[in-house]
Design an enzyme around this catalytic site. Structure first.
Site, short mmCIF file in Angstrom:
data_model
loop_
_atom_site.label_atom_id
_atom_site.label_comp_id
_atom_site.label_asym_id
_atom_site.label_seq_id
_atom_site.Cartn_x
_atom_site.Cartn_y
_atom_site.Cartn_z
CD GLU A 320 41.71 36.41 49.01
OE1 GLU A 320 40.98 36.68 48.03
OE2 GLU A 320 42.63 35.59 48.99
CG ASP A 324 38.10 38.02 47.70
OD1 ASP A 324 38.76 37.80 46.68
OD2 ASP A 324 38.22 37.37 48.75
CB SER A 573 42.50 35.42 45.43
OG SER A 573 43.03 34.58 46.42
#
Length: 656
Positions: A320, A324, A573
Site C-alpha cells: 500500500e 501510494d 488504492s
C-alpha cells in the site's frame, strides 16, 4: 447561571441536594450487542470505587455546518474559496455556554460539587471523579463486571439515562456502555484497555477490503531498470498501457503533463505497520520516473508514534505505502509529498487518531475518540507511544487515504461525528479523498449483510445478501474515488470501463447519510433513467441517501516496486492518490495565479460533469449479483467519471 473556566476554579462547593423526583430521565445510550463480553452475575463492583467521569458536551451549530460549507464550496456562491481559519471553525462549533451551564446545574443538584469539576479549554469536556455509587444514582444505571473471552475485564453498564432536557446538551458520558474503563482505586483493580478490533485497524494486514492486490511479478531487464542503467525499460510504452499502467500512461489517459511547481501541499495517509521501503522508491524512480533523484523521500509527519517500520517486509506490509507514495511523488514532482504515518507498533490507529493530529478540538469534541474503534493514546502498553498528538500539524491542501471500513462496522453516531470533521476540514480549504473499496457492492472480505440496510452489522460470506457500503466514502464531505481500467486490447486514448480485473469498484448507497444537495440532481437522473431492479432488501433504494463514488480513476495493472521486485498491482488504492495528484496539480496552478486551494471539490464536480470522462460500461458485482452498472451520467460504480485535467483546469482557474 453562567459557568466559565474561571468560575469553575473559584466557586465554593455547593450544598448537595437530591435530584428532584419530577425530573424525567430518558435513556441516552444503550449497548445493543455484547459480542465477546459477558457480565458476571456472581460479583458486583464495590460502590466506593472511584470512576473518572467525563461528560462530552454537544457541539453547537452543527446543523448549520452543511450550509456554511456550501457557501464556501459552491462555485456559484459569492463566498467561494473564502476558507475559514482553524480558530473560526473551533469557536463556531464549540459547545455553547448554555450547554455548560445546564449540565453543571444538573450536577450540582445531584450532589456533585462544582469544586470537583474541571472544564476543558475548548468547553468540550466536563470531568470529575465520583464513586461508583454516585455515578449509578446520577445516571440511573447499574455497573457490572464484564469479562472478555480473553480473560480481560472491564466495569461498565448496559445503558444510562439523563434528564430529558439535557439530551441536546450531552453527546456522551464515559465510562458507561463503552469497554474502556480503568478503575483507579488500587493497582489490583486496574483493568487493561481493549485494543482496536483488527477489522477497524486500517494498517492491519488482514483488513483486505481496501488494500491493493498483487498481480504478476515482472522480472528481467525488459521490466526492471537499475539506477546505473543507461536507458529505461522500453516495454513501458504508451502502446502497452492496456497491460502496464505507469505515470506516463496516466498522463496520457487524463491529459496532464509532468509537474513543474512546488507551491502547494499533498498528503498521503498510512497506518502502521504499513510502511514504504526507500530502495523500492529508488527502483521505481530508475524504472519509471528518472526525473526524480535517487533517495527522494516523503516528508514524514509522525502521528501517535507512527513509524516507517522496516522489521517486517512483505506485500501486505509494504504494498500500500509503496504504491501510494511512488505514484503520488511521480505525478506531482517537484512538489514534496507529506506522509502522515499514523499509530505506533503496539496499538495501531484509526481515522480519528489521524484527524486528532490535524485538529486539537477534535480530540475532545463530541466525546473524543471511542476506544471501541480508535487507538487509545497515550498508549499504556509496554513500548507504546506515551503522548496523544492533538493539533500538531497543519493539514495539507489535498489529503488522500486508500483505506476504509464497512459502514455497518461502526455506529451511526461515530460516523456522523467523523464526517462532521471532514466537513470542517472542507471549510478550512482541504480536499479529502478516500478510495471506495475493491469488492464492488460487497464490503471488506467481500462480505455482505444479512439484513436490509445492514441492520445489526452482521455479515455472511458474500454469496448473497444485502449490499455492504463502505465508510468514510459514504460521508458526503469526502470525495470518494472508484476504479476504472483500460479495455483489454484497447489503446490508451480509448474510453475506459469500470474495473473488472482482479478488483471491482466499490460503490452503492449509504445506510447512514442523507443525500447531499450538490448530488441530488445527478442521483435523481440516475434513478429516472437507469433505476436498478434490485429490491429494498438488497440496497437502500429510498432515493434519499448519499450515493458513492463521486469520481473514479484507473485501478488496474499498475507497475509498482515492492520488496525489491517490480509487480503489477490493482485497487482503488491506486485510484485515490492519482485523483488527488491531479487536484494537487490544479492547486499548483491556482497558487501560481495568487489563488487559494480548491478545498471541498464535490459541488464543483457535480456542477460541471462534462469536465470528467463519463464511463458507460462495466459493473461492480458482489453479493451474488452483477452489482450496479456504469451508465451515462453519474452511477454508483464510477461516479461522474475519470479526470480530464485539460477540462478541469480552466473550470477551477475561473473560480475566485
Amino acid at each position: 447561571m453562567r459557568f466559565s473556566l474561571v468560575t469553575l476554579a473559584s466557586v465554593l462547593a455547593a450544598t448537595a441536594v437530591a435530584l428532584p423526583a419530577s425530573v424525567s430521565h430518558v435513556v441516552h445510550e444503550k449497548r445493543s450487542i455484547l459480542s465477546s463480553w459477558v457480565a458476571r452475575t456472581d460479583v458486583k463492583p464495590d460502590g466506593s470505587i472511584i470512576l473518572p467521569v467525563r461528560i462530552g458536551l454537544s457541539q453547537s451549530n452543527l446543523d448549520r455546518g452543511h450550509d456554511i460549507l456550501m457557501d464556501i464550496a459552491d462555485p456559484l456562491s459569492e463566498n467561494y474559496g473564502k476558507h475559514w481559519t482553524a480558530k473560526q471553525i473551533a469557536d463556531t462549533f464549540a459547545p455553547s455556554q448554555e450547554s455548560v451551564d445546564t449540565v453543571v446545574e444538573w450536577l450540582e443538584e445531584s450532589g456533585i460539587e462544582t469544586s470537583r469539576l474541571s472544564l476543558s479549554p475548548g468547553r468540550n469536556w466536563l470531568s470529575f471523579d465520583a464513586s461508583l455509587t454516585e455515578v449509578e444514582s446520577l445516571l440511573q444505571t447499574e455497573y457490572k463486571f464484564y469479562v472478555h473471552e480473553t480473560g480481560q475485564g472491564h466495569v461498565a453498564c448496559d445503558e444510562y439515562s439523563v434528564p430529558r432536557k439535557l439530551r441536546q446538551h450531552i453527546d456522551i458520558i464515559m465510562p458507561t456502555v463503552h469497554f474502556d474503563t480503568k478503575i483507579v482505586s488500587g493497582t489490583e483493580n486496574v483493568l487493561k484497555k481493549r485494543s482496536m478490533p483488527p477489522n477497524l485497524q486500517p494498517g492491519n494486514p488482514d483488513n483486505t477490503g481496501f488494500k491493493p492486490k498483487q498481480g504478476e511479478v515482472l522480472t528481467g531487464p525488459d521490466f526492471v531498470t537499475t539506477p546505473d542503467a543507461a536507458t529505461p525499460a522500453t516495454v513501458y510504452s504508451l502502446a502497452n498501457c492496456n497491460k502496464y499502467i505507469t505515470p506516463q500512461c496516466l498522463r496520457a489517459l487524463y491529459s496532464f503533463t509532468n509537474g513543474t511547481l512546488a507551491s502547494s501541499s499533498y498528503g498521503i495517509v498510512e497506518y502502521t505497520p504499513e510502511a514504504y521501503i526507500q530502495t523500492d522508491l529508488n527502483l521505481f524512480y530508475s524504472t519509471l520516473a528518472r526525473e526524480i533523484p535517487q533517495g527522494t523521500a516523503p516528508v514524514l509527519d509522525s502521528i501517535d508514534g507512527g513509524v516507517n517500520q522496516q522489521t517486517t517486509k512483505s506485500f501486505d506490509d509494504n504494498g500500500e505505502s509503496d504504491l501510494d507514495l511512488q505514484y503520488a511523488q511521480a505525478l506531482v514532482y517537484p512538489q514534496k509529498v507529506t506522509l502522515y504515518q499514523t499509530g505506533d507498533l503496539v496499538e495501531g490507529a484509526s481515522f480519528n487518531n489521524f484527524l486528532d493530529a490535524l485538529d486539537a478540538s477534535y480530540c475532545t469534541s463530541g466525546g473524543g475518540d471511542n476506544p471501541n474503534f480508535d487507538g487509545t493514546y497515550p498508549d499504556p502498553n509496554a513500548g507504546g507511544y506515551k503522548k496523544h498528538d492533538c493539533g500538531i500539524y497543519t493539514p495539507a491542501s489535498v489529503i488522500s487515504t486508500s483505506y476504509g471500513s464497512n459502514e455497518a462496522d461502526l455506529t451511526p453516531a461515530y460516523e456522523v461525528r467523523q464526517c462532521n470533521e471532514y466537513m470542517k476540514l472542507g471549510m478550512a480549504g482541504v480536499t479529502i479523498i478516500y478510495s471506495s473499496g475493491d469488492n464492488g457492492v460487497a464490503g471488506n472480505g467481500a462480505q455482505c449483510c444479512t439484513k436490509a440496510k445492514c441492520a445489526g452489522g452482521t455479515y455472511n460470506s458474500g454469496g448473497s445478501g444485502t449490499f455492504n457500503p463502505s465508510f468514510p466514502g459514504t460521508c458526503p464531505y469526502v470525495t470518494s474515488v472508484g476504479a476504472t481500467q483500460i479495455v483489454p486490447g484497447a489503446s490508451v486514448t480509448a474510453p475506459e470501463e469500470a474495473c473488472e480485473t482482479v478488483i471491482f469498484s466499490g460503490g452503492g448507497f449509504s445506510n447512514v447519510f442523507a443525500m447531499p444537495s450538490y448530488q441530488s440532481s445527478a442521483v435523481e437522473s440516475y434513478f429516472t433513467n437507469h433505476k436498478p431492479t434490485y429490491t429494498a432488501t438488497q440496497y437502500n433504494n429510498s432515493q434519499t441517501v448519499r450515493g458513492y463514488p463521486d469520481v473514479s480513476a484507473n485501478g488496474a495493472n499498475y507497475v509498482v516496486a515492492v520488496d525489491g521486485t517490480v509487480t503489477l498491482v490493482y485497487g482503488t488504492s491506486a485510484s485515490a492518490p492519482v485523483f488527488g495528484s491531479i487536484i494537487t496539480l490544479i492547486n499548483e496552478q491556482r497558487a501560481a495565479a495568487g489563488k487559494g486551494a480548491v478545498g471541498f471539490i464535490n459541488p464543483t464536480l457535480y456542477a460541471n460533469p462534462s469536465m470528467l470522462n463519463d464511463i458507460t460500461s462495466g459493473g461492480n458485482q458482489g453479493c451474488g449479483t452483477a452489482g450496479f452498472t456504469a451508465v451515462s451520467g453519474w452511477d454508483p460504480v464510477t461516479g461522474l467519471g475519470t479526470p480530464n485535467y485539460q477540462k478541469m483546469l480552466p473550470v477551477f482557474m475561473a473560480l475566485p
